[in-house]
Design an enzyme around this catalytic site. Structure first.
Site, PDB file in Angstrom:
ATOM      1  N   HIS A 141      46.953  31.749  40.072  1.00  0.00           N
ATOM      2  CA  HIS A 141      46.200  31.690  41.382  1.00  0.00           C
ATOM      3  C   HIS A 141      46.916  30.813  42.346  1.00  0.00           C
ATOM      4  CE1 HIS A 141      43.089  34.829  40.836  1.00  0.00           C
ATOM      5  NE2 HIS A 141      42.547  34.426  39.831  1.00  0.00           N
ATOM      6  N   HIS A 185      46.401  32.441  33.665  1.00  0.00           N
ATOM      7  CA  HIS A 185      45.880  33.410  34.421  1.00  0.00           C
ATOM      8  C   HIS A 185      45.450  32.495  35.795  1.00  0.00           C
ATOM      9  CE1 HIS A 185      42.905  36.592  36.160  1.00  0.00           C
ATOM     10  NE2 HIS A 185      42.558  35.576  36.627  1.00  0.00           N
ATOM     11  N   GLU A 186      44.979  31.483  35.543  1.00  0.00           N
ATOM     12  CA  GLU A 186      44.358  30.618  36.736  1.00  0.00           C
ATOM     13  C   GLU A 186      45.446  30.107  37.418  1.00  0.00           C
ATOM     14  OE1 GLU A 186      41.197  31.009  37.279  1.00  0.00           O
ATOM     15  OE2 GLU A 186      40.688  31.968  35.686  1.00  0.00           O
ATOM     16  N   GLN A 216      40.390  30.806  45.206  1.00  0.00           N
ATOM     17  CA  GLN A 216      39.441  31.887  45.111  1.00  0.00           C
ATOM     18  C   GLN A 216      38.118  31.567  45.970  1.00  0.00           C
ATOM     19  OE1 GLN A 216      39.993  32.092  40.525  1.00  0.00           O
ATOM     20  NE2 GLN A 216      39.372  34.111  41.304  1.00  0.00           N
ATOM     21  N   GLY A 252      36.603  31.132  34.398  1.00  0.00           N
ATOM     22  CA  GLY A 252      37.571  30.317  35.070  1.00  0.00           C
ATOM     23  C   GLY A 252      37.662  30.580  36.494  1.00  0.00           C
ATOM     24  N   CYS A 264      39.040  39.133  36.628  1.00  0.00           N
ATOM     25  CA  CYS A 264      39.118  38.007  37.481  1.00  0.00           C
ATOM     26  C   CYS A 264      38.003  38.266  38.442  1.00  0.00           C
ATOM     27  CB  CYS A 264      40.500  38.342  38.044  1.00  0.00           C
ATOM     28  SG  CYS A 264      40.777  37.080  39.460  1.00  0.00           S
ATOM     29  N   LEU A 265      37.501  37.182  38.686  1.00  0.00           N
ATOM     30  CA  LEU A 265      36.405  37.308  39.520  1.00  0.00           C
ATOM     31  C   LEU A 265      36.624  37.610  40.991  1.00  0.00           C
ATOM     32  CD1 LEU A 265      34.554  33.707  38.931  1.00  0.00           C
ATOM     33  CD2 LEU A 265      33.940  36.310  38.164  1.00  0.00           C
TER      34      LEU A 265
END
Ligand code: NI
Length: 169
Positions: free
Chosen positions: A140, A136-137, A51, A46, A94-95
């Protein structure tokens, strides 16, 4: 398509509250294509627009199994309209917080509305990993990263490790 640089903690850009997308056009689809390519290259499941430094309420996901065909998903202006009382714990990563993982509790199920790749209104009921990932996304989009739910001590430790990783390249 292009692979975009992924912003990592503690960059303050990640705290931005993203703005709604006003028009779903080819420029936006090009950004979504780039985000998807960036996510696959990372690799991740995701990615939210902030990000890659774009403060728009937009995210891409793909939860297909490794040996299955890709299943790209695009969520524009997603809104959660219902969450279950029941919670599920998932070991999240997470990235933007590379190589750090922590158990996070979130509602097990949620319902959401959003616009798809073509700008059409859609609604769905998410369960399992999908429910965890979409929440989660969506965090952000509101400037929240999963380590914000940890104690200050654990959060600072994760940030320090990421800074070290980034420094070492
Ligand atoms: Ni993330």
């Amino acid at each position: 398509m292009a692979i975009l640089p992924i912003i990592t903690v503690p960059d303050p850009i990640l705290k931005t509250v993203s703005a709604p997308v006003e028009v779903v056009d080819d420029d936006l689809r090009a950004l979504m294509d780039d985000m998807l390519e960036t996510m696959y290259a990372a690799p991740g499941i995701g990615l939210a627009a902030i990000q890659v430094g774009k403060p728009l309420r937009l995210l891409v996901m793909d939860l297909a199994e490794e040996d299955a065909d890709p299943d790209p998903q695009y969520y524009i202006n997603p809104q959660i309209t219902w969450t279950s009382d029941e919670l599920t714990t998932y070991n999240e990563g997470c990235l933007s917080v590379p190589e750090q993982y922590a158990d996070i509790d979130r509602p097990s199920e949620c319902k959401l509305t959003y616009l798809d790749y073509d700008g059409k209104e859609q609604a769905l009921h998410a369960t399992g990993l999908f429910a965890t990932c979409i929440q989660h996304e969506m965090d952000h989009l509101n400037g929240i990263v999963f380590i914000d739910y940890l104690s200050t001590l654990k959060k600072n430790m994760a940030v320090r490790k990421v800074k070290k990783l980034v420094k070492e390249g």
